[in-house]
Design a protein around this motif. Structure first.
Motif, PDB file in Angstrom:
ATOM      1  N   TYR A 251       0.713  -1.248  -0.071  1.00  0.00           N
ATOM      2  CA  TYR A 251      -0.038  -0.038  -0.082  1.00  0.00           C
ATOM      3  C   TYR A 251       0.820   1.333  -0.087  1.00  0.00           C
ATOM      4  O   TYR A 251       0.415   2.325  -0.583  1.00  0.00           O
ATOM      5  CB  TYR A 251      -0.895  -0.025   0.982  1.00  0.00           C
ATOM      6  CG  TYR A 251      -1.608   1.007   1.148  1.00  0.00           C
ATOM      7  CD1 TYR A 251      -2.677   1.650   0.591  1.00  0.00           C
ATOM      8  CD2 TYR A 251      -1.385   2.290   2.203  1.00  0.00           C
ATOM      9  CE1 TYR A 251      -3.400   2.742   0.685  1.00  0.00           C
ATOM     10  CE2 TYR A 251      -1.884   3.443   2.270  1.00  0.00           C
ATOM     11  CZ  TYR A 251      -3.155   3.749   1.605  1.00  0.00           C
ATOM     12  OH  TYR A 251      -3.709   4.899   1.474  1.00  0.00           O
ATOM     13  N   ILE A 321      -5.957  -5.950  -2.691  1.00  0.00           N
ATOM     14  CA  ILE A 321      -4.537  -5.156  -2.855  1.00  0.00           C
ATOM     15  C   ILE A 321      -3.762  -6.180  -3.804  1.00  0.00           C
ATOM     16  O   ILE A 321      -3.025  -5.482  -4.706  1.00  0.00           O
ATOM     17  CB  ILE A 321      -3.787  -5.033  -1.485  1.00  0.00           C
ATOM     18  CG1 ILE A 321      -2.925  -3.711  -1.677  1.00  0.00           C
ATOM     19  CG2 ILE A 321      -3.123  -6.221  -1.075  1.00  0.00           C
ATOM     20  CD1 ILE A 321      -2.329  -3.220  -0.581  1.00  0.00           C
ATOM     21  N   ILE A 353      -7.247  -0.268  -4.628  1.00  0.00           N
ATOM     22  CA  ILE A 353      -6.356  -0.303  -3.447  1.00  0.00           C
ATOM     23  C   ILE A 353      -6.979   0.511  -2.260  1.00  0.00           C
ATOM     24  O   ILE A 353      -6.776   0.254  -1.078  1.00  0.00           O
ATOM     25  CB  ILE A 353      -4.900   0.322  -3.609  1.00  0.00           C
ATOM     26  CG1 ILE A 353      -4.074  -0.533  -2.781  1.00  0.00           C
ATOM     27  CG2 ILE A 353      -4.922   1.740  -3.770  1.00  0.00           C
ATOM     28  CD1 ILE A 353      -2.826  -0.042  -3.030  1.00  0.00           C
ATOM     29  N   GLU A 357      -7.838  -0.782   1.421  1.00  0.00           N
ATOM     30  CA  GLU A 357      -7.453   0.155   2.703  1.00  0.00           C
ATOM     31  C   GLU A 357      -8.546   0.085   3.525  1.00  0.00           C
ATOM     32  O   GLU A 357      -8.350  -0.028   4.973  1.00  0.00           O
ATOM     33  CB  GLU A 357      -7.028   1.299   2.286  1.00  0.00           C
ATOM     34  CG  GLU A 357      -6.633   2.225   3.476  1.00  0.00           C
ATOM     35  CD  GLU A 357      -6.345   3.578   3.028  1.00  0.00           C
ATOM     36  OE1 GLU A 357      -5.920   4.552   3.841  1.00  0.00           O
ATOM     37  OE2 GLU A 357      -6.499   3.907   1.894  1.00  0.00           O
TER      38      GLU A 357
END
Length: 608
Positions: A251, A321, A353, A357
């Motif tokens: 990330y 991800i 992504i 998160e």
């Protein structure tokens, strides 16, 4: 006014929450604004900060240093948590370390004023690591401390609001700070976030009498930490944090490798020519949209089909991800083939992504707090932050391993240290370490700064470049076509010349060099850049003005090719192979996470 040490017995929102969230919005503006420009600053600006100009960092080095910084920001929470839980409590820890945080921004703003800019950069980042990292577990635990049993049902809503404030602040800083860097330079770009940090500290102080101040547990911390209950809680959470560390390894590359990838893409989108680092603003604006979308629509819909536990949300986030990095791998494959894809493709990867998160970071933060025994809240928050440290350390070490130093630059620095730069050109010893042999290098300097490097046997590479340029009427040849053109060409030591297409405007012609080994500091070659006749840097940008101050006069470039010779300085893992490595890493992690989540048995702890 006396300070409360217990939560209010009410089912409404605690009165100190607006001050905490306001403080967090300003602090995150400060942190993300600085972090947004860090890689671009190290690659494009740092070597121009001092009088003579310093050594330019490679992309791998900048990514490594970025992730080293990001990792230590999330290691120092251990120190902050111990200070808060054992000695002075969360409020005082946050207040005093916020002042240290402000001093770190002041150090960054001082770069180029006097002294060594790399020294100021190191000092500033170290202070920010201590300040930002030290307050991190205390702030998130301080939020939870405001709630008791009567209003703990509001905790999930507040953590969402907490995350909302983080991204509200980071959205504006991600747009503003790159613009400040380009137009007004590093002093303003780092100074403005520092001013916001000072405001954040003031806001937190203003709410001091509205907070619940849970006193430090002192010896109670050690008693609970080493009790059977505390050890069991740690033993269950540490494997979870290890899985989450892999998430952060990928990330946080949105601020490093994704920025460098964006430089190679078509940045014209929605009628605007974006700066490569501004694309990161997509993430916080998506967070602002996704928090209510997931809370009120997606999660309830999924919950109607199966029980949606926090651990299942985290597992879904790990898979997402992997999908986002698979898309960036595809994008880089296009770039490697000489295409210039639209930045809209990377924005699509940001959408995926960001969804990951929401499912990993927010859920993991709330879940970790509820699973922590009462006297260990800050400590567990610190261990959650340690997962970010582990992930960024892994990425930093990968980039350190794949970075190949330049033997030519190292030889030049040794000559500079011995004060041998007496003329505009100096002969440097080659692989055999003896001046006067066929592998000597020639460094061309200006005011003590390396301007260009002349490699041994350069005519072979120049002739090879002529062949490539003759076929590049419209675009650079593909990798296969270029290697066919150079199939019969060898360097002085009998090594074949290799052609690589870097992106739509850059190609590399190289050989193994005098050590006859590929991917070493002694690889020789040149970079071909297809130039469209661009004007020199504008005086409206800080970088253009700074180059003029240093006497670096760049003339208007004519359409054609620019050739830059090199000796080493490449990467062992380039292009799409880099992104593919991390995609497989997180897929393997997800496969291991599934049985762990199945056997985990949660237990919640809340303050009375």
């Amino acid at each position: 006014m006396s300070q409360r040490v217990k939560p209010l017995e009410a089912d409404r929102m605690p009165p100190g929450i607006p001050y905490i969230i306001g403080n967090e919005a300003a602090e995150r503006f400060s942190f993300y604004g600085m972090r947004t420009i860090l890689v671009v600053f190290m690659v494009q600006y740092l070597h121009f900060m001092d009088g003579r100009g310093g050594r330019e960092l490679s992309s791998n080095q900048a990514v490594e240093y970025y992730h080293q910084f990001a990792s230590w920001v999330y290691f120092t929470p251990l120190l902050g948590a111990l200070i808060a839980d054992i000695f002075v409590g969360k409020y005082r820890t946050i207040l005093w370390l916020s002042i240290v945080y402000c001093l770190g921004h002041a150090a960054l703003a001082c770069m180029g004023s006097y002294g060594s800019s790399p020294g100021w950069l190191f000092a500033g980042l170290a202070l920010i690591c201590l300040g930002s990292g030290g307050i991190k577990p205390c702030v998130s635990a301080h939020v939870g401390d405001q709630f008791g049993k009567s209003n703990h049902h509001l905790l999930s809503r507040v953590y969402n609001g907490f995350y909302f404030s983080i991204n509200f602040g980071s959205f504006f800083s991600t747009l503003l700070t790159p613009w400040l860097l380009e137009r007004y330079g590093p002093h303003w770009a780092f100074g403005v976030p520092g001013g916001l940090m000072a405001i954040a500290t003031l806001m937190f102080w203003l709410g001091r009498n509205r907070f619940v101040h849970i006193p430090p547990s002192s010896h109670g911390f050690f008693k609970e930490a080493f009790s059977r209950e505390g050890l069991v809680a740690l033993g269950k959470l540490i494997p979870l944090f290890s899985f989450i560390a892999v998430f952060w390894s990928l990330y946080d590359q949105t601020g490093s490798s994704w920025v460098l990838q964006a430089e190679q893409m078509n940045l014209h989108f929605l009628g605007i020519n974006w700066l490569e680092s501004q694309i990161q603003a997509v993430n916080p604006i998506l967070i602002l949209v996704f928090i209510p979308l997931f809370s009120f629509i997606i999660y309830p819909w999924l919950n109607r089909h199966f029980l949606l536990t926090p651990l299942r949300k985290i597992g879904m986030g790990l898979f997402l991800i992997a999908v986002s990095f698979a898309l960036t791998t595809l994008i880089q494959t296009w770039i490697d083939a000489g295409q210039r894809p639209s930045i809209a493709w990377q924005i699509a990867a940001y959408v995926i992504i960001t969804a990951a998160e929401i499912m990993v970071s927010i859920v993991g933060l709330e879940f970790a707090y509820t699973q922590a025994p009462k006297a260990m809240k800050s400590w567990i928050m610190a261990l959650f932050s340690l997962s970010v440290w582990g992930g960024n350390q892994f990425t930093a070490q990968v980039n350190h391993f794949i970075d190949i130093p330049s033997a030519g630059i190292l030889q030049f620095e040794q000559a500079a240290a011995k004060n041998l730069l007496s003329s505009s050109s100096i002969i440097l010893p080659g692989y055999d370490g003896v001046i006067g042999s066929a592998d000597d290098l020639v460094a061309h300097t200006r005011q003590g700064r390396l301007e260009s490097l002349e490699i041994p046997g350069r005519q072979t590479y120049l002739d090879a470049a002529d062949r490539i340029e003759a076929q590049a009427v419209v675009s650079l040849p593909s990798k296969e076509a270029g290697r066919k053109l150079l199939g019969d060409v060898k360097d002085l030591w009998g090594n074949p010349l290799v052609y690589e297409l870097i992106d739509s405007t850059h190609a590399r012609i190289s050989s193994a060099g005098p050590d006859r080994a590929n991917k070493t500091p002694w690889d020789l070659g040149l970079i071909l850049e297809k130039v469209s006749g661009d004007a020199p840097p504008s005086s409206s940008t800080w970088l253009g003005r700074r180059k003029a101050e240093l006497g670096i006069h760049e003339k208007t470039a004519e359409a054609g090719f620019k050739r830059t010779e090199f000796c080493g300085g490449q990467s062992k893992l380039e292009g799409s192979a880099y992104f593919r490595f991390f995609t497989w890493l997180v897929l393997a992690t997800t496969a291991l996470y599934i049985p762990f989540a199945y056997f985990y048995r949660p237990r919640s702890y809340l303050h009375d």
